[in-house]
Design a protein around this motif. Structure first.
Motif, PDB file in Angstrom:
ATOM      1  N   TYR A 250     -14.920 -37.733   8.080  1.00  0.00           N
ATOM      2  CA  TYR A 250     -16.224 -37.529   8.698  1.00  0.00           C
ATOM      3  C   TYR A 250     -16.999 -38.839   8.828  1.00  0.00           C
ATOM      4  O   TYR A 250     -17.400 -39.444   7.825  1.00  0.00           O
ATOM      5  N   GLY A 251     -17.211 -39.252  10.067  1.00  0.00           N
ATOM      6  CA  GLY A 251     -18.027 -40.428  10.355  1.00  0.00           C
ATOM      7  C   GLY A 251     -17.600 -41.629   9.531  1.00  0.00           C
ATOM      8  O   GLY A 251     -16.413 -41.890   9.351  1.00  0.00           O
ATOM      9  N   ASP A 252     -18.596 -42.341   9.020  1.00  0.00           N
ATOM     10  CA  ASP A 252     -18.304 -43.524   8.202  1.00  0.00           C
ATOM     11  C   ASP A 252     -18.441 -43.225   6.713  1.00  0.00           C
ATOM     12  O   ASP A 252     -18.567 -44.128   5.908  1.00  0.00           O
ATOM     13  N   THR A 253     -18.382 -41.941   6.340  1.00  0.00           N
ATOM     14  CA  THR A 253     -18.550 -41.552   4.939  1.00  0.00           C
ATOM     15  C   THR A 253     -17.265 -41.685   4.129  1.00  0.00           C
ATOM     16  O   THR A 253     -17.310 -41.665   2.904  1.00  0.00           O
ATOM     17  N   GLY A 254     -16.124 -41.764   4.804  1.00  0.00           N
ATOM     18  CA  GLY A 254     -14.844 -41.792   4.098  1.00  0.00           C
ATOM     19  C   GLY A 254     -14.479 -40.442   3.496  1.00  0.00           C
ATOM     20  O   GLY A 254     -13.474 -40.313   2.807  1.00  0.00           O
TER      21      GLY A 254
ATOM     22  N   ALA B 239     -34.656 -32.779  -1.938  1.00  0.00           N
ATOM     23  CA  ALA B 239     -34.453 -31.628  -2.825  1.00  0.00           C
ATOM     24  C   ALA B 239     -33.934 -32.063  -4.192  1.00  0.00           C
ATOM     25  O   ALA B 239     -33.771 -31.229  -5.074  1.00  0.00           O
ATOM     26  N   ASN B 240     -33.670 -33.362  -4.352  1.00  0.00           N
ATOM     27  CA  ASN B 240     -33.088 -33.919  -5.570  1.00  0.00           C
ATOM     28  C   ASN B 240     -31.864 -33.116  -6.016  1.00  0.00           C
ATOM     29  O   ASN B 240     -31.767 -32.660  -7.149  1.00  0.00           O
ATOM     30  N   ARG B 241     -30.941 -32.968  -5.070  1.00  0.00           N
ATOM     31  CA  ARG B 241     -29.703 -32.249  -5.385  1.00  0.00           C
ATOM     32  C   ARG B 241     -28.537 -32.812  -4.600  1.00  0.00           C
ATOM     33  O   ARG B 241     -28.704 -33.492  -3.600  1.00  0.00           O
ATOM     34  N   VAL B 242     -27.341 -32.501  -5.079  1.00  0.00           N
ATOM     35  CA  VAL B 242     -26.099 -32.881  -4.426  1.00  0.00           C
ATOM     36  C   VAL B 242     -25.517 -31.628  -3.784  1.00  0.00           C
ATOM     37  O   VAL B 242     -25.417 -30.577  -4.427  1.00  0.00           O
ATOM     38  N   LEU B 243     -25.149 -31.740  -2.520  1.00  0.00           N
ATOM     39  CA  LEU B 243     -24.543 -30.605  -1.822  1.00  0.00           C
ATOM     40  C   LEU B 243     -23.132 -30.360  -2.340  1.00  0.00           C
ATOM     41  O   LEU B 243     -22.383 -31.300  -2.598  1.00  0.00           O
ATOM     42  N   PHE B 244     -22.778 -29.094  -2.492  1.00  0.00           N
ATOM     43  CA  PHE B 244     -21.399 -28.739  -2.820  1.00  0.00           C
ATOM     44  C   PHE B 244     -20.521 -28.889  -1.584  1.00  0.00           C
ATOM     45  O   PHE B 244     -19.364 -29.235  -1.662  1.00  0.00           O
ATOM     46  N   HIS B 245     -21.111 -28.564  -0.435  1.00  0.00           N
ATOM     47  CA  HIS B 245     -20.376 -28.715   0.812  1.00  0.00           C
ATOM     48  C   HIS B 245     -21.354 -29.063   1.931  1.00  0.00           C
ATOM     49  O   HIS B 245     -22.565 -28.865   1.807  1.00  0.00           O
ATOM     50  N   TYR B 246     -20.774 -29.593   3.005  1.00  0.00           N
ATOM     51  CA  TYR B 246     -21.545 -29.958   4.189  1.00  0.00           C
ATOM     52  C   TYR B 246     -20.762 -29.509   5.408  1.00  0.00           C
ATOM     53  O   TYR B 246     -19.559 -29.752   5.497  1.00  0.00           O
ATOM     54  N   ARG B 247     -21.450 -28.823   6.315  1.00  0.00           N
ATOM     55  CA  ARG B 247     -20.822 -28.335   7.534  1.00  0.00           C
ATOM     56  C   ARG B 247     -21.329 -29.164   8.704  1.00  0.00           C
ATOM     57  O   ARG B 247     -22.456 -28.966   9.153  1.00  0.00           O
ATOM     58  N   PRO B 248     -20.521 -30.088   9.218  1.00  0.00           N
ATOM     59  CA  PRO B 248     -20.988 -30.995  10.265  1.00  0.00           C
ATOM     60  C   PRO B 248     -21.509 -30.321  11.520  1.00  0.00           C
ATOM     61  O   PRO B 248     -22.407 -30.839  12.162  1.00  0.00           O
ATOM     62  N   ASP B 249     -20.975 -29.154  11.879  1.00  0.00           N
ATOM     63  CA  ASP B 249     -21.433 -28.502  13.102  1.00  0.00           C
ATOM     64  C   ASP B 249     -22.736 -27.722  12.897  1.00  0.00           C
ATOM     65  O   ASP B 249     -23.296 -27.208  13.842  1.00  0.00           O
ATOM     66  N   ASP B 250     -23.222 -27.639  11.668  1.00  0.00           N
ATOM     67  CA  ASP B 250     -24.461 -26.935  11.370  1.00  0.00           C
ATOM     68  C   ASP B 250     -25.070 -27.464  10.075  1.00  0.00           C
ATOM     69  O   ASP B 250     -24.996 -26.818   9.032  1.00  0.00           O
ATOM     70  N   PRO B 251     -25.659 -28.669  10.111  1.00  0.00           N
ATOM     71  CA  PRO B 251     -26.218 -29.257   8.877  1.00  0.00           C
ATOM     72  C   PRO B 251     -27.240 -28.359   8.172  1.00  0.00           C
ATOM     73  O   PRO B 251     -27.365 -28.401   6.970  1.00  0.00           O
TER      74      PRO B 251
ATOM     75  N   GLU C 154     -13.685 -46.275   0.049  1.00  0.00           N
ATOM     76  CA  GLU C 154     -14.315 -45.850   1.301  1.00  0.00           C
ATOM     77  C   GLU C 154     -15.039 -44.510   1.161  1.00  0.00           C
ATOM     78  O   GLU C 154     -15.817 -44.140   2.040  1.00  0.00           O
ATOM     79  N   MET C 155     -14.791 -43.790   0.074  1.00  0.00           N
ATOM     80  CA  MET C 155     -15.392 -42.464  -0.106  1.00  0.00           C
ATOM     81  C   MET C 155     -16.823 -42.599  -0.628  1.00  0.00           C
ATOM     82  O   MET C 155     -17.046 -42.937  -1.777  1.00  0.00           O
ATOM     83  N   ASP C 156     -17.797 -42.321   0.242  1.00  0.00           N
ATOM     84  CA  ASP C 156     -19.213 -42.438  -0.086  1.00  0.00           C
ATOM     85  C   ASP C 156     -19.743 -41.076  -0.556  1.00  0.00           C
ATOM     86  O   ASP C 156     -20.100 -40.222   0.256  1.00  0.00           O
ATOM     87  N   PHE C 157     -19.804 -40.888  -1.866  1.00  0.00           N
ATOM     88  CA  PHE C 157     -20.291 -39.618  -2.402  1.00  0.00           C
ATOM     89  C   PHE C 157     -21.803 -39.501  -2.336  1.00  0.00           C
ATOM     90  O   PHE C 157     -22.348 -38.405  -2.440  1.00  0.00           O
ATOM     91  N   GLY C 158     -22.490 -40.610  -2.132  1.00  0.00           N
ATOM     92  CA  GLY C 158     -23.940 -40.567  -1.943  1.00  0.00           C
ATOM     93  C   GLY C 158     -24.325 -39.791  -0.696  1.00  0.00           C
ATOM     94  O   GLY C 158     -25.456 -39.316  -0.571  1.00  0.00           O
ATOM     95  N   PHE C 159     -23.367 -39.635   0.210  1.00  0.00           N
ATOM     96  CA  PHE C 159     -23.582 -38.856   1.430  1.00  0.00           C
ATOM     97  C   PHE C 159     -24.077 -37.438   1.114  1.00  0.00           C
ATOM     98  O   PHE C 159     -24.866 -36.870   1.855  1.00  0.00           O
ATOM     99  N   TYR C 160     -23.621 -36.873   0.018  1.00  0.00           N
ATOM    100  CA  TYR C 160     -23.972 -35.486  -0.324  1.00  0.00           C
ATOM    101  C   TYR C 160     -25.356 -35.351  -0.974  1.00  0.00           C
ATOM    102  O   TYR C 160     -25.864 -34.244  -1.109  1.00  0.00           O
ATOM    103  N   TYR C 161     -25.920 -36.451  -1.400  1.00  0.00           N
ATOM    104  CA  TYR C 161     -27.206 -36.385  -2.102  1.00  0.00           C
ATOM    105  C   TYR C 161     -28.336 -36.154  -1.115  1.00  0.00           C
ATOM    106  O   TYR C 161     -28.460 -36.840  -0.103  1.00  0.00           O
ATOM    107  N   ARG C 162     -29.204 -35.210  -1.441  1.00  0.00           N
ATOM    108  CA  ARG C 162     -30.389 -34.898  -0.643  1.00  0.00           C
ATOM    109  C   ARG C 162     -31.625 -35.195  -1.488  1.00  0.00           C
ATOM    110  O   ARG C 162     -32.025 -34.382  -2.335  1.00  0.00           O
ATOM    111  N   PRO C 163     -32.217 -36.398  -1.301  1.00  0.00           N
ATOM    112  CA  PRO C 163     -33.341 -36.803  -2.151  1.00  0.00           C
ATOM    113  C   PRO C 163     -34.556 -35.882  -2.041  1.00  0.00           C
ATOM    114  O   PRO C 163     -35.274 -35.682  -3.021  1.00  0.00           O
TER     115      PRO C 163
END
Length: 169
Positions: free
Chosen positions: A77-81, A154-166, A143-152
């Motif tokens: 996915y994108g440049d997130t690795g 809400a101060n939480r980390v997503l378990f999953h992300y659906r690119p076609d419907d953020p 190359e794996m950017d785990f910071g991608f899942y962090y949502r400041p």
């Protein structure tokens, strides 16, 4: 127990792609799909099989090289690795429909948990092998950017992300 476990993993792994299937059926056939978790578990299992002398170093390197080569060419996915959750284990192609039932509603997702398992497998390979195989595993890992899942907000980390419907993540 370890020998039988390794034998099942070896039977589940595609000879061309080096990717393990998600499941092995009683008749010896496999599912089409694999996940980042399956791949990570296969990576560290190959290292363990060599350390337990179930396979030799030459087989370990051949298997891991094939898997790493396929991983390097798989869509992320994108440049997130970050790897998608489900791929065709025979080709490494991202799944856009669910193989057991293509009519089932299916959306490719990214999973922080599944990518975490894959990252562990890559790090084990990087630390347990030498030369270009180690360097290639390290590169995929870094190359794996785990910071991608962090949502400041809400101060939480997503378990999953659906690119076609953020919004659905």
């Amino acid at each position: 127990y370890a020998q039988r476990t390794w034998a099942s993993l070896a039977a589940m792994t595609d000879a061309s792609s080096g990717l393990p299937a998600d499941s092995l059926n009683a008749d010896g056939s496999t599912s089409v799909q694999t996940s980042a978790t399956n791949i990570g578990a296969y990576l560290w299992s190959a290292v363990a099989a060599r350390r337990l002398r179930i396979i030799g170093r030459r087989e370990e390197v051949a298997r891991l090289t094939k898997t790493i080569t396929t991983l390097e060419g798989m869509e992320r996915y994108g440049d997130t690795g970050q790897f998608y959750n489900w791929y065709d284990h025979r080709t490494g192609a991202k799944l856009t429909s669910w193989p057991p039932d293509p009519s089932q509603d299916f959306h490719p997702i990214l999973s922080s948990v599944d990518n975490g398992w894959l990252a562990v497998g890559l790090k084990i390979v990087a630390r347990s092998t030498a030369g270009s195989l180690s360097r290639r595993a390290w590169r995929l890992y870094r190359e794996m950017d785990f910071g991608f899942y962090y949502r400041p907000e809400a101060n939480r980390v997503l378990f999953h992300y659906r690119p076609d419907d953020p919004a659905a993540s």
